[in-house]
Design an enzyme around this catalytic site. Structure first.
Site, mmCIF file in Angstrom:
data_model
loop_
_atom_site.group_PDB
_atom_site.id
_atom_site.type_symbol
_atom_site.label_atom_id
_atom_site.label_comp_id
_atom_site.label_asym_id
_atom_site.label_seq_id
_atom_site.Cartn_x
_atom_site.Cartn_y
_atom_site.Cartn_z
ATOM 1 N N LYS A 22 -7.107 44.929 56.880
ATOM 2 C CA LYS A 22 -6.091 44.002 56.473
ATOM 3 C C LYS A 22 -5.509 44.298 55.015
ATOM 4 O O LYS A 22 -4.310 44.476 54.748
ATOM 5 C CB LYS A 22 -6.248 42.341 56.586
ATOM 6 C CG LYS A 22 -5.573 41.648 55.959
ATOM 7 C CD LYS A 22 -5.909 40.138 55.994
ATOM 8 C CE LYS A 22 -6.643 39.579 54.802
ATOM 9 N NZ LYS A 22 -6.088 39.258 53.572
ATOM 10 N N ASN A 23 -6.393 44.321 54.059
ATOM 11 C CA ASN A 23 -6.172 44.472 52.757
ATOM 12 C C ASN A 23 -5.530 45.695 52.301
ATOM 13 O O ASN A 23 -4.980 46.093 51.246
ATOM 14 C CB ASN A 23 -7.298 44.062 51.834
ATOM 15 C CG ASN A 23 -7.639 42.652 51.820
ATOM 16 O OD1 ASN A 23 -6.651 41.698 52.215
ATOM 17 N ND2 ASN A 23 -8.907 42.380 51.365
ATOM 18 N N ARG A 92 -0.311 35.234 51.037
ATOM 19 C CA ARG A 92 -0.447 35.022 49.417
ATOM 20 C C ARG A 92 -0.170 36.369 48.740
ATOM 21 O O ARG A 92 0.322 36.548 47.617
ATOM 22 C CB ARG A 92 -1.861 34.517 48.996
ATOM 23 C CG ARG A 92 -2.147 33.389 49.862
ATOM 24 C CD ARG A 92 -1.591 32.289 49.270
ATOM 25 N NE ARG A 92 -2.148 30.941 49.966
ATOM 26 C CZ ARG A 92 -1.418 29.800 49.965
ATOM 27 N NH1 ARG A 92 -0.359 29.464 48.972
ATOM 28 N NH2 ARG A 92 -1.538 28.832 50.700
ATOM 29 N N CYS A 116 -3.964 29.228 46.029
ATOM 30 C CA CYS A 116 -4.404 29.540 47.180
ATOM 31 C C CYS A 116 -5.570 28.748 47.269
ATOM 32 O O CYS A 116 -6.033 27.910 46.341
ATOM 33 C CB CYS A 116 -4.239 30.788 47.584
ATOM 34 S SG CYS A 116 -5.539 31.542 47.014
ATOM 35 N N ARG A 121 -4.117 32.047 41.573
ATOM 36 C CA ARG A 121 -4.011 33.204 41.754
ATOM 37 C C ARG A 121 -2.681 33.496 40.720
ATOM 38 O O ARG A 121 -1.694 33.801 41.038
ATOM 39 C CB ARG A 121 -3.578 33.662 42.971
ATOM 40 C CG ARG A 121 -4.727 33.652 43.916
ATOM 41 C CD ARG A 121 -4.659 34.612 44.864
ATOM 42 N NE ARG A 121 -5.750 35.434 45.151
ATOM 43 C CZ ARG A 121 -6.193 35.806 46.530
ATOM 44 N NH1 ARG A 121 -5.375 35.161 47.574
ATOM 45 N NH2 ARG A 121 -6.966 36.469 46.868
ATOM 46 N N PRO A 122 -3.252 33.825 39.066
ATOM 47 C CA PRO A 122 -2.318 34.331 38.543
ATOM 48 C C PRO A 122 -1.557 35.604 38.736
ATOM 49 O O PRO A 122 -2.384 36.445 39.541
ATOM 50 C CB PRO A 122 -2.892 34.150 37.094
ATOM 51 C CG PRO A 122 -4.308 34.201 37.328
ATOM 52 C CD PRO A 122 -4.484 33.673 38.900
ATOM 53 N N ILE A 123 -0.539 35.859 38.396
ATOM 54 C CA ILE A 123 0.231 37.177 38.606
ATOM 55 C C ILE A 123 0.559 37.892 37.370
ATOM 56 O O ILE A 123 1.365 38.824 36.984
ATOM 57 C CB ILE A 123 1.467 37.149 39.491
ATOM 58 C CG1 ILE A 123 2.371 36.230 39.043
ATOM 59 C CG2 ILE A 123 0.868 37.287 40.862
ATOM 60 C CD1 ILE A 123 3.628 36.508 39.729
ATOM 61 N N ASP A 124 0.107 37.233 36.093
ATOM 62 C CA ASP A 124 0.481 37.822 34.730
ATOM 63 C C ASP A 124 0.181 39.085 34.604
ATOM 64 O O ASP A 124 1.159 39.929 33.833
ATOM 65 C CB ASP A 124 -0.380 36.814 33.554
ATOM 66 C CG ASP A 124 -1.832 36.918 33.879
ATOM 67 O OD1 ASP A 124 -2.105 36.849 35.152
ATOM 68 O OD2 ASP A 124 -2.450 37.309 32.856
ATOM 69 N N LEU A 125 -0.777 39.878 35.098
ATOM 70 C CA LEU A 125 -1.160 41.153 34.956
ATOM 71 C C LEU A 125 0.105 42.222 35.585
ATOM 72 O O LEU A 125 0.452 43.058 35.085
ATOM 73 C CB LEU A 125 -2.484 41.657 35.284
ATOM 74 C CG LEU A 125 -3.713 40.855 34.743
ATOM 75 C CD1 LEU A 125 -5.171 41.145 35.298
ATOM 76 C CD2 LEU A 125 -3.702 41.417 33.197
ATOM 77 N N ASP A 307 -15.065 39.194 48.826
ATOM 78 C CA ASP A 307 -14.962 38.536 50.157
ATOM 79 C C ASP A 307 -15.864 38.596 51.220
ATOM 80 O O ASP A 307 -15.938 38.126 52.243
ATOM 81 C CB ASP A 307 -13.744 39.792 50.830
ATOM 82 C CG ASP A 307 -12.206 39.303 50.205
ATOM 83 O OD1 ASP A 307 -12.038 38.591 49.897
ATOM 84 O OD2 ASP A 307 -11.496 40.342 50.547
ATOM 85 N N ILE A 329 -15.388 36.680 40.550
ATOM 86 C CA ILE A 329 -13.819 36.988 40.774
ATOM 87 C C ILE A 329 -13.087 35.542 40.866
ATOM 88 O O ILE A 329 -11.835 35.660 40.407
ATOM 89 C CB ILE A 329 -13.537 37.962 42.127
ATOM 90 C CG1 ILE A 329 -14.731 39.151 41.983
ATOM 91 C CG2 ILE A 329 -12.162 38.543 42.041
ATOM 92 C CD1 ILE A 329 -14.618 39.956 40.719
ATOM 93 N N ARG A 399 -6.278 34.932 60.048
ATOM 94 C CA ARG A 399 -5.357 35.983 59.186
ATOM 95 C C ARG A 399 -6.309 37.211 59.066
ATOM 96 O O ARG A 399 -5.599 38.399 58.455
ATOM 97 C CB ARG A 399 -5.249 35.160 57.761
ATOM 98 C CG ARG A 399 -4.313 34.157 57.793
ATOM 99 C CD ARG A 399 -4.353 33.637 56.212
ATOM 100 N NE ARG A 399 -4.444 34.738 55.480
ATOM 101 C CZ ARG A 399 -5.035 34.780 54.361
ATOM 102 N NH1 ARG A 399 -5.804 33.660 54.017
ATOM 103 N NH2 ARG A 399 -5.253 35.709 53.454
#
Ligand code: UD1
Length: 419
Positions: A22-23, A92, A116, A121-125, A307, A329, A399
């Site tokens: 999936k990933n 997500r 989530c 779940r930051p997305i600053d990077l 995971d 993580i 999912r």
């Protein structure tokens, strides 16, 4: 609402195939936006997250055909760069579309993916790196409004943490940029290598994927190609947990044992025998109880994956002795502990640390999947427990696991889906 009903204590025996990752599938589907012609992805699992990614592609104007595990995407008539909030929220990891859409269309309008079940779940990077590649990003009312004048521009980038999602967004944005991008402290997960392999087959010039420094020489255009998604290492790990917890003997096929290097030692420590072949792993559980594991620390690849923490914890709940888990993580990734406790597990939480005091037996109980891998942990526990376990909220499990009850039943598992 569908539920899974499991009657436990049957040692699993036999052979089982692992489906595609999936990933890996989700960033690969995002990558199709960059390609001219029709991309064909094989071994793309039939999962709700893949459906959500296909819906985003269709919304953008791509022609999407899906037949079983093959997905064909033709992005020739891509007509838009905005993704509505409803589609962004379905998955997500939809933020991985940002780099690809911006590079192809010159603009992108996406809503924030938000938090989530695992916590913020930051997305600053992602945003910091994309800005350095020339994307101008306005963040307003939960929407990211992005434009680039001309092409994205290659740059020297360093990630403060080897974020998987940010590395994927950078690969997608930089593949067709003007100039060369050097990415330091890149994520090294196999899914990154799979994405880079695909892009290179389409004509990209990416070197060093799978290592800490990746160099991306921008090219003018990418041509569509056919690609087979790598096996899902977390699904493989989950099956290993099911075999270990039930005292079983299972051969897992169509796997990539190299990708499991951070996980397999944990099963050996638990006393399981492993026979590793080129594309298969056989696990034979010990006679009697599993042994406790000294400590399991989640880390970026090639360390132990976050995971796999929940399903392995379910197996450790039955081990002889105390096991320690440290989740490095995600901050709220122990929600399954309370559900496992309903089944008799003894787990003490203290911030990022979980102390699992092994018990000789778990008991079936009504429980709810709190998130994807937390749900997988309940399946592991239910298969090993005495009596019947009823798992609600299985949409989380769907999912990431293709019809899990149909996969496990041939191994002798007493598991069925009910309305
Ligand atoms: C993570 C996992 C990945 C897994 C996926 C799905 C790691 C390193 N990554 O990938 O293996 O398949 O979840 O469960 O194990 N972060 C920031 N800012 C950002 C991006 C990330 O602070 O812009 C932080 C996150 O909060 C988290 C860490 O970095 O603590 C890992 O994030 P990242 O690798 O980006 O997460 P995913 O891509 O979701």
């Amino acid at each position: 609402m569908e539920r899974l009903l499991i009657t436990g204590q049957v040692p699993l025996r036999g052979e089982i195939d692992v489906h595609g990752a999936k990933n890996s599938s989700l960033p690969l589907l995002a990558a199709t936006v960059l390609c001219h012609g029709e991309t064909v992805l094989h071994n793309c699992p039939e999962l709700s997250d893949v459906t959500a990614a296909c819906e985003i592609l269709s919304y953008l104007g791509c022609k999407v055909r899906r037949e079983g595990r093959t997905v064909a995407v033709d992005a020739r008539n891509l007509s838009g760069g905005s993704v509505p909030d409803s589609l962004m929220r379905e998955m997500r990891s939809s933020i991985v579309f940002l780099g690809a859409i911006a590079a192809r269309m010159g603009y992108a309008k996406l809503s924030f993916p938000g938090g989530c079940e695992l916590g913020p779940r930051p997305i600053d990077l992602h945003l910091h790196a994309l800005r350095k590649l020339g994307l101008s990003i306005r963040e307003e009312h939960g929407v990211l409004d992005c434009t680039v004048s001309g092409r994205m521009q290659g740059a020297n980038l360093t990630l403060s943490f080897p974020s998987v999602g940010a590395t994927e967004n950078i690969l997608l944005a930089a593949a067709t940029a003007e100039g060369t991008t050097v990415l330091t402290n890149a994520a090294r997960e196999p899914e990154i290598t799979d994405l880079a392999d695909f892009l290179n087959r389409c004509g990209a010039k990416i070197h060093g994927a799978g290592e800490g420094v990746i160099t991306i020489e921008g090219v003018d255009r990418l041509e569509a190609c056919e690609h087979t998604v790598i096996p899902d290492r977390i699904v493989a790990a989950t099956y290993l947990c099911c075999a270990a917890a039930t005292g079983g003997d299972v051969r897992i096929r169509q796997a990539e044992p190299r990708h499991l290097a951070g996980i397999l030692p944990v099963f050996e420590e638990m006393g399981c025998r492993l026979d590793v072949e080129k594309t298969a792993v056989r696990l034979t559980a010990p006679e009697g109880r599993l042994r406790a594991v000294r400590d399991v620390r989640t880390m970026p690849y090639p360390g132990f994956p976050t995971d796999a923490q929940a399903p392995v914890m379910a197996a450790a709940a039955l081990a002889d002795g105390n096991s320690i888990f440290v989740e490095n993580i995600f901050e709220s990734r122990y929600k399954h502990a309370a559900e496992l406790a309903r089944m008799g597990a003894r787990i003490k939480l203290e911030g990022r640390v979980a102390l699992v005091e092994g018990v000789p037996r778990l008991y079936g109980a009504p429980v709810a999947a709190t998130d994807l891998r937390g749900g997988a942990a309940l399946i592991v526990a239910g298969l090993a427990a005495e009596g019947e376990t009823e798992i609600r909220d299985i949409k989380h499990i769907d999912r990431g696991y293709e019809r899990i009850e149909e996969c496990l039943a041939p191994l002798g598992a007493n598991i069925r889906r009910a309305e």
